[in-house]
Enzyme design. Structure first.
Site, PDB file in Angstrom:
ATOM      1  N   SER A  46     -60.678  42.491   4.441  1.00 10.54           N
ATOM      2  CA  SER A  46     -61.162  41.237   3.860  1.00 10.54           C
ATOM      3  C   SER A  46     -62.451  40.631   4.865  1.00 10.54           C
ATOM      4  O   SER A  46     -62.995  39.793   4.108  1.00 10.54           O
ATOM      5  CB  SER A  46     -60.106  39.985   4.145  1.00 10.54           C
ATOM      6  OG  SER A  46     -59.433  40.299   5.366  1.00 10.54           O
ATOM      7  N   LYS A 114     -53.213  50.655   8.185  1.00 12.30           N
ATOM      8  CA  LYS A 114     -52.487  50.129   6.784  1.00 12.30           C
ATOM      9  C   LYS A 114     -53.563  50.445   5.752  1.00 12.30           C
ATOM     10  O   LYS A 114     -54.667  50.746   5.934  1.00 12.30           O
ATOM     11  CB  LYS A 114     -52.753  48.596   6.684  1.00 12.30           C
ATOM     12  CG  LYS A 114     -52.404  47.938   5.441  1.00 12.30           C
ATOM     13  CD  LYS A 114     -52.437  46.407   5.236  1.00 12.30           C
ATOM     14  CE  LYS A 114     -53.529  45.464   4.684  1.00 12.30           C
ATOM     15  NZ  LYS A 114     -54.137  45.919   3.627  1.00 12.30           N
ATOM     16  N   GLU A 183     -48.328  41.833  -2.038  1.00 15.06           N
ATOM     17  CA  GLU A 183     -49.417  41.042  -2.413  1.00 15.06           C
ATOM     18  C   GLU A 183     -49.242  40.522  -3.775  1.00 15.06           C
ATOM     19  O   GLU A 183     -49.245  41.282  -4.695  1.00 15.06           O
ATOM     20  CB  GLU A 183     -50.786  41.297  -1.989  1.00 15.06           C
ATOM     21  CG  GLU A 183     -51.778  40.623  -2.589  1.00 15.06           C
ATOM     22  CD  GLU A 183     -53.073  40.717  -1.757  1.00 15.06           C
ATOM     23  OE1 GLU A 183     -53.494  41.435  -1.077  1.00 15.06           O
ATOM     24  OE2 GLU A 183     -54.094  39.984  -2.108  1.00 15.06           O
TER      25      GLU A 183
HETATM   26  O1  KIV Z   1     -57.608  42.812   4.409  1.00 15.58           O
HETATM   27  C1  KIV Z   1     -56.965  41.877   4.442  1.00 15.58           C
HETATM   28  O2  KIV Z   1     -57.050  40.790   5.165  1.00 15.58           O
HETATM   29  C2  KIV Z   1     -55.597  42.229   3.712  1.00 15.58           C
HETATM   30  C3  KIV Z   1     -54.564  40.972   3.340  1.00 15.58           C
HETATM   31  C4  KIV Z   1     -55.235  40.347   2.190  1.00 15.58           C
HETATM   32  C5  KIV Z   1     -53.205  41.413   3.486  1.00 15.58           C
HETATM   33  O3  KIV Z   1     -55.251  43.215   3.158  1.00 15.58           O
END
Ligand code: KIV
Length: 277
Positions: A46, A114, A183
């Site tokens: 993000s 992740k 999400e």
């Molecule tokens: O990149 C990010 O901040 C995310 C969140 C929305 C979980 O993947």
């Protein structure tokens, strides 16, 4: 607070203690999140939108991620640090995914990676876990593939769609994921998944029954105003306050109220400098 591990998060789920998680992309933010006792920091892609000014997360690169993970690791010794795999860094082959997961751990210094995606990513997740790297899954609305999903829409609505998201969760768990981000899915589906998997679920628009909750720091504190999703709770609205401060600074300079005597250095008298004038 002792360093948070995947084992600790597992215990928290088993004991019914809710897990907190937020994003951070730099040293001072990571420092504050650590001081607040938040268990998990996500260095999320993000950052592509919130700090790099892009319109989506797609342009984010491995170099961007490593650059931002490093100061977060320095600023936050206690939370578990999650490094996000950017778009294009894990969708070519399992080998590419393992190589890039290695880079986030080795060069960035995060504790776990992740990646987004459900059953189509299960084999990749297994490969990364088998290589010795813990993985957090991310299902439901997956922002990197938002054009495929047809926009930022709630996922898992209706029986068939809900079944597919539940299947994603179960397959990622079987592949070795140690936690899951859920999400933008209906609350009841978040509840069902949380009861069906033994690993912790962290919701972002995943409803009240997830084992934990995550929000993007810039959304929580009013630092990103382009788009505010329904699931965001804003704790402070800092951008207008900061703008006010900057306007006051400009005014002080124009009117010569800043700097004051207390802000300047002595050490030599004007007479001593006379010959230099
Ligand atoms: O990149 C990010 O901040 C995310 C969140 C929305 C979980 O993947």
């Amino acid at each position: 607070m002792a360093k948070i591990t995947t084992q600790k998060l597992q215990e928290m789920k088993e004991q019914g203690i809710k897990i907190s998680m937020t994003t951070a992309y730099d040293y001072p933010t990571a420092y504050m999140v650590d001081k607040a006792g938040i268990e998990i920091i996500l260095v999320g892609d993000s950052l592509s939108m919130t700090v790099l000014g892009n319109d989506s997360t797609v342009p984010c690169t491995m170099e961007d991620m490593i650059h931002h993970i490093k100061p977060v690791v320095k600023g936050a010794p206690n939370p578990m640090i999650v490094g996000d795999m950017p778009f294009g860094s894990y969708n070519v082959s399992k080998e590419q995914a393992i190589a890039n997961a290695n880079r986030l751990m080795k060069e960035g210094g995060c504790d776990i990676i992740k990646l987004e995606g459900g059953k189509e990513m299960a084999d990749t997740v297994k490969g990364i876990v088998d290589a010795g790297i813990p993985v957090m899954g991310h299902i439901g609305l997956t922002p990197q593939t938002v054009s495929k999903l047809g926009g930022f829409k709630v996922q898992g609505k209706g029986e068939e769609a809900a079944k597919a998201v539940l299947e994603d969760a179960l397959l990622l768990q079987e592949a070795g994921a140690s936690s899951l981000i859920l999400e933008a899915i209906p609350e009841q589906l978040g509840k069902l998944i949380t009861s069906k998997v033994s690993i912790p679920t962290i919701g972002i628009g995943g409803g009240r029954y997830c084992d934990g909750q995550v929000l993007v720091f810039h959304d929580m504190f009013g630092l990103f105003e382009k788009f505010i999703p329904k699931f965001v709770k804003q704790y402070l609205n800092l951008a207008p306050e900061i703008i006010k401060g900057l306007e006051a600074f400009k005014e002080d300079i124009r009117t010569e109220k800043f700097p004051e005597e207390k802000h300047v250095f002595g050490g030599i008298k004007e007479e001593e400098l006379k010959r230099l004038y």
